[in-house]
Scaffold this active site. Structure first.
Site, mmCIF file in Angstrom:
data_model
loop_
_atom_site.group_PDB
_atom_site.id
_atom_site.type_symbol
_atom_site.label_atom_id
_atom_site.label_comp_id
_atom_site.label_asym_id
_atom_site.label_seq_id
_atom_site.Cartn_x
_atom_site.Cartn_y
_atom_site.Cartn_z
ATOM 1 N N ASN A 133 41.337 41.460 34.800
ATOM 2 C CA ASN A 133 40.626 40.499 34.008
ATOM 3 C C ASN A 133 39.447 40.300 34.552
ATOM 4 O OD1 ASN A 133 41.268 39.139 36.385
ATOM 5 N ND2 ASN A 133 42.648 37.670 35.325
ATOM 6 N N GLU A 188 39.696 33.375 39.245
ATOM 7 C CA GLU A 188 40.068 33.808 38.003
ATOM 8 C C GLU A 188 38.884 33.663 36.874
ATOM 9 O OE1 GLU A 188 42.532 35.664 37.732
ATOM 10 O OE2 GLU A 188 44.408 34.866 38.279
#
Ligand code: F6R
Length: 243
Positions: A132, A139
């Site tokens: 990702n 993140e």
């Protein structure tokens, strides 16, 4: 840099680290864990074993799971100890990693940040990348200015890392990670990625816009980044033909 296979990727990245180590009297290395750098550590240990230059190395890891003790087989400390600290006999005062069992995790995060600064910052940083686009455990959605902090891991990251645990239920849902701001302060960065599942993140790094949706694109703002890929990870990147 696109290389033929994982072995070559490991050798090339380890060789670049080795060159930097032998060129300096003291060096602060930023290090990563995970599946990608296993071969890198094997090769770098081969280069360094038997040399007395390991004294000049200090290491700072990117991240650690919250709730796992140093002795836990799945802690990043154990990974580092098995792959790098023990084979080279590195001592506790040369090897640093956040303490995921600290009573006060916010305080641990800011102390880790201060520790890195107090030793003069990171000279050479190794990075893997999540599918990702995460770097460290920053993140998607992370701010590019952030320093070392506590993070909630995305379900996709927990899923990706479940392969190292007996069950997905055992994978911690939180970690301490250097922030993207901390990572960008490194003087030089080497990113390694192999496998087709990393191709989209690499595409975003090379051809995408700088965007918080893909944390790796923060590296576009850094002046000294080398990306070493196997052919599968490079398969979405439009390569220029050598002339
Ligand atoms: C590990 C880390 C992570 C990994 C990434 C890729 O310290 O910071 O960003 O580099 O999750 O992991 P692997 O190499 O297992 O695909």
């Amino acid at each position: 840099m696109v290389v033929e296979n994982y072995k070559e990727l490991s050798q090339k990245s380890a060789q670049m680290f080795y060159q930097s180590i032998i060129n300096k009297r003291a060096i602060n290395l930023g290090l990563a864990t995970g599946g990608t750098p296993v071969g890198f550590y094997q090769e770098l240990v081969k280069f360094l074993k038997g040399h007395d230059m390991t004294e000049c190395i200090r290491t700072f890891n990117l991240d650690e799971y919250i709730g796992l003790s140093k002795g836990n087989p799945n802690s990043f400390y154990t990974f580092m100890n098995d792959h790098f600290y023990k084979p080279l006999n590195l001592s506790d005062d040369q090897t640093f990693i956040p303490n995921g069992k600290a009573d006060d995790l916010e305080d641990e995060s800011s102390q880790y940040e201060t520790l890195i600064q107090s030793y003069g910052g990171i000279d050479l940083q190794l990075l893997g990348v999540g599918e990702n686009g995460h770097i460290g455990f920053n993140e998607p959605g992370s701010h590019f200015e952030q320093r070392t902090h506590v993070v909630n891991l995305k379900p996709s990251t927990v899923q990706a890392n479940a392969r190292f645990f007996n069950s997905i239920k055992d994978v911690p849902k939180k970690a301490i990670t250097m922030g993207i701001g901390t990572i960008l302060d490194a003087k030089e960065i080497i990113v390694i990625a192999n496998g087709e599942h990393k191709a989209e993140a690499i595409y975003q790094l090379v051809h995408g816009e700088k965007s918080r949706n893909w944390p790796i694109t923060a590296l576009k703002g850094h002046s000294n980044v080398t990306v070493i890929l196997d052919e599968a990870a490079a398969n979405k990147v439009k390569l220029r033909q050598a002339t």
